[in-house]
Design an enzyme around this catalytic site. Structure first.
Site, PDB file in Angstrom:
ATOM      1  N   GLU A  26      20.788  39.268  41.836  1.00 58.05           N
ATOM      2  CA  GLU A  26      20.645  40.151  43.008  1.00 58.05           C
ATOM      3  C   GLU A  26      20.000  41.498  42.675  1.00 58.05           C
ATOM      4  OE1 GLU A  26      24.931  40.319  44.030  1.00 58.05           O
ATOM      5  OE2 GLU A  26      24.855  42.453  43.588  1.00 58.05           O
ATOM      6  N   HIS A  76      26.133  41.618  49.492  1.00 63.19           N
ATOM      7  CA  HIS A  76      27.060  42.411  48.661  1.00 63.19           C
ATOM      8  C   HIS A  76      27.656  43.559  49.492  1.00 63.19           C
ATOM      9  CE1 HIS A  76      27.998  43.421  44.197  1.00 63.19           C
ATOM     10  NE2 HIS A  76      28.960  43.881  44.976  1.00 63.19           N
ATOM     11  N   ASP A  86      28.951  36.638  48.846  1.00 61.20           N
ATOM     12  CA  ASP A  86      28.529  38.018  49.056  1.00 61.20           C
ATOM     13  C   ASP A  86      27.672  38.497  47.885  1.00 61.20           C
ATOM     14  OD1 ASP A  86      28.671  40.464  50.553  1.00 61.20           O
ATOM     15  OD2 ASP A  86      30.057  41.276  49.051  1.00 61.20           O
ATOM     16  N   ARG A  90      31.157  37.948  41.472  1.00 66.36           N
ATOM     17  CA  ARG A  90      29.831  38.200  40.919  1.00 66.36           C
ATOM     18  C   ARG A  90      29.048  36.894  40.892  1.00 66.36           C
ATOM     19  NH1 ARG A  90      30.653  42.724  41.931  1.00 66.36           N
ATOM     20  NH2 ARG A  90      30.703  44.546  40.565  1.00 66.36           N
TER      21      ARG A  90
HETATM   22  P1  NAI Z   1      41.363  42.407  38.720  1.00 64.72           P
HETATM   23  O1  NAI Z   1      41.022  42.860  37.335  1.00 64.72           O
HETATM   24  O2  NAI Z   1      42.481  43.065  39.435  1.00 64.72           O
HETATM   25  O3  NAI Z   1      41.656  40.825  38.708  1.00 64.72           O
HETATM   26  C1  NAI Z   1      40.886  39.907  37.998  1.00 64.72           C
HETATM   27  C2  NAI Z   1      41.804  38.750  37.579  1.00 64.72           C
HETATM   28  O4  NAI Z   1      40.993  37.797  36.894  1.00 64.72           O
HETATM   29  C3  NAI Z   1      42.912  39.169  36.617  1.00 64.72           C
HETATM   30  O5  NAI Z   1      44.167  38.705  37.098  1.00 64.72           O
HETATM   31  C4  NAI Z   1      42.524  38.506  35.297  1.00 64.72           C
HETATM   32  O6  NAI Z   1      43.654  38.100  34.519  1.00 64.72           O
HETATM   33  C5  NAI Z   1      41.731  37.307  35.791  1.00 64.72           C
HETATM   34  N1  NAI Z   1      40.789  36.796  34.789  1.00 64.72           N
HETATM   35  C6  NAI Z   1      39.933  37.476  34.017  1.00 64.72           C
HETATM   36  N2  NAI Z   1      39.256  36.633  33.212  1.00 64.72           N
HETATM   37  C7  NAI Z   1      39.701  35.390  33.489  1.00 64.72           C
HETATM   38  C8  NAI Z   1      39.388  34.092  32.986  1.00 64.72           C
HETATM   39  N3  NAI Z   1      38.490  33.928  32.018  1.00 64.72           N
HETATM   40  N4  NAI Z   1      40.057  33.032  33.498  1.00 64.72           N
HETATM   41  C9  NAI Z   1      40.996  33.188  34.458  1.00 64.72           C
HETATM   42  N5  NAI Z   1      41.332  34.398  34.976  1.00 64.72           N
HETATM   43  C10 NAI Z   1      40.694  35.479  34.487  1.00 64.72           C
HETATM   44  O7  NAI Z   1      39.994  42.507  39.531  1.00 64.72           O
HETATM   45  P2  NAI Z   1      39.822  42.643  41.111  1.00 64.72           P
HETATM   46  O8  NAI Z   1      39.949  44.073  41.515  1.00 64.72           O
HETATM   47  O9  NAI Z   1      40.651  41.637  41.791  1.00 64.72           O
HETATM   48  O10 NAI Z   1      38.263  42.283  41.261  1.00 64.72           O
HETATM   49  C11 NAI Z   1      37.741  41.025  40.849  1.00 64.72           C
HETATM   50  C12 NAI Z   1      36.236  41.112  40.829  1.00 64.72           C
HETATM   51  O11 NAI Z   1      35.741  41.255  42.147  1.00 64.72           O
HETATM   52  C13 NAI Z   1      35.669  42.357  40.119  1.00 64.72           C
HETATM   53  O12 NAI Z   1      35.615  42.179  38.712  1.00 64.72           O
HETATM   54  C14 NAI Z   1      34.307  42.497  40.729  1.00 64.72           C
HETATM   55  O13 NAI Z   1      33.347  41.812  39.947  1.00 64.72           O
HETATM   56  C15 NAI Z   1      34.434  41.842  42.084  1.00 64.72           C
HETATM   57  N6  NAI Z   1      34.283  42.804  43.172  1.00 64.72           N
HETATM   58  C16 NAI Z   1      33.317  42.568  44.123  1.00 64.72           C
HETATM   59  C17 NAI Z   1      33.110  43.469  45.153  1.00 64.72           C
HETATM   60  C18 NAI Z   1      32.104  43.217  46.242  1.00 64.72           C
HETATM   61  O14 NAI Z   1      31.704  44.165  46.925  1.00 64.72           O
HETATM   62  N7  NAI Z   1      31.681  41.987  46.487  1.00 64.72           N
HETATM   63  C19 NAI Z   1      33.859  44.729  45.192  1.00 64.72           C
HETATM   64  C20 NAI Z   1      34.913  44.842  44.224  1.00 64.72           C
HETATM   65  C21 NAI Z   1      35.078  43.911  43.226  1.00 64.72           C
END
Ligand code: NAI
Length: 335
Positions: free
Chosen positions: A263, A295, A258, A234
């Site tokens: 945005e 995105h 991305d 994000r």
């Molecule tokens: P996930 O929930 O599986 O992994 C996120 C990781 O970040 C977790 O391991 C968590 O412990 C860690 N985390 C959270 N807060 C933290 C902090 N303060 N310090 C250190 N680590 C922290 O999420 P996933 O599926 O891997 O997705 C990550 C992000 O990617 C989503 O939240 C979303 O915003 C973004 N995304 C972007 C897309 C796009 O089209 N560009 C599509 C899908 C997701």
């Protein structure tokens, strides 16, 4: 169930219709949800929204007043929904958490390779029959150090993919993944150390109050001057003002992204005739050491299919009074 789908994109319509198979009475609108369009939801039990929609408290209260009970997100990230407030006022929210982490991880790799090997410049030059190589020098990924910020679903796939390129892997996360440590020699370090030691840094954490502006001047200053930062998570995780300074004065090597902090209202639209008025975004796009995509990481056939099926699954669960495994229960303050 009567459902209103906001922000319907042409590319997802057929997949949503197919997944629904006439089960729910769905109306599709292209409008994004916000305080002015919330009233469109009058008479619907549920709505479905996308990552650019606004489901902040004021909007949720209108929806509640209109007797909407459920919100199914067609995205994994849910920083645009005030989940805590929704829970408090009795609105149930679910996301599409794992529709295709591979799609996002592969796009991150694409950004790294595209940026590093100057693919956009090369292609523009070749179209003008310019086959010179002087400004197309990249670096080998083999042997480079990659720092993954967040080893969740997407980040852990990136660990595997960068390992296959021969990279050394560092990560930072609230939770340590021992499988990744053992299998891919991943070393968990502090965010500051990751920034100091990495040649490539990939952001894969959600946007929360803890991660907002997580990457800012103090961290840019410890990065290697040729480090490239990759963001498929994000925009708000990076302080755009600080980033622009770091890119312009050579504190860091580049930024491939991305997503963009502001945005909303710009991305997912064709602004080629009207132009855009966001000066920071204009500057970011124009810099020679950036690569910006709109995105698009989630737009693969497989991911779109899974999003459509998950959206209908969430609605089915609520209608049939079944436990919905994607329902968001977090107490974390989400921005
Ligand atoms: P996930 O929930 O599986 O992994 C996120 C990781 O970040 C977790 O391991 C968590 O412990 C860690 N985390 C959270 N807060 C933290 C902090 N303060 N310090 C250190 N680590 C922290 O999420 P996933 O599926 O891997 O997705 C990550 C992000 O990617 C989503 O939240 C979303 O915003 C973004 N995304 C972007 C897309 C796009 O089209 N560009 C599509 C899908 C997701």
């Amino acid at each position: 169930m009567k459902v209103l789908i906001y922000s319907t994109k042409e590319f997802e319509l057929e997949k949503l219709k197919k997944a629904n198979n006439n089960k729910h009475k769905i109306t599709y609108v292209s409008d994004a949800l916000d305080s002015t369009t919330a009233t469109l939801a009058a008479g619907y039990d549920a709505i479905s929204i996308f990552s650019g929609d606004d489901a902040s408290l004021v909007v949720l209260e209108i929806l509640k007043e209109l007797e909407v009970r459920y919100i199914s997100l067609r995205s994994a990230g849910y920083n645009n929904v005030s989940v805590k407030s929704a829970k408090r006022i009795g609105l149930r929210v679910a996301n599409a958490p794992e529709y295709s982490p591979h799609a996002i991880a592969e796009h991150a790799i694409c950004l790294v390779l595209g940026w590093n090997r100057r693919l956009i410049t090369a292609n523009k030059q070749v179209q003008q029959y310019n086959f010179l190589l002087n400004n197309l020098i990249g670096f080998n990924l083999d042997g480079k150090t990659v720092g993954i910020i967040g080893t969740g679903r997407i980040g852990s796939i990136l660990v595997k993919l960068f390992h296959a390129f021969g990279c050394e892997l560092l990560a930072t996360d609230l939770v340590h993944n021992h499988f990744l440590e053992n299998q891919y020699d991943l070393e968990y370090v502090s965010l500051k150390e990751l920034c100091k030691r990495s040649d490539i840094i990939s952001i894969n954490v959600p946007l929360t109050s803890d991660t907002h502006y997580m990457l800012n001047t103090p961290l840019f200053q410890v990065m290697k001057p040729n480090a490239v930062l990759v963001n498929t998570a994000r925009g708000g995780i990076v302080h755009t003002g600080d980033l622009l300074k770091a890119l312009k004065n050579g504190t860091i090597g580049g930024y491939a992204t991305d997503v963009y902090e502001k945005e909303k209202g710009i991305f997912f639209r064709d602004n080629s005739f009207s132009g855009i008025s966001d000066e920071q975004l204009k500057e970011l796009i124009a810099l020679p050491n950036t690569l910006v995509t709109p995105h698009q990481a989630f737009v693969t056939e497989e991911a779109l299919q899974n999003i459509a099926e998950t959206t209908i699954y969430n609605l089915d669960c609520w209608e049939e009074n079944r436990t919905c495994k994607n329902e968001l229960e977090y107490g974390t303050v989400i921005l």
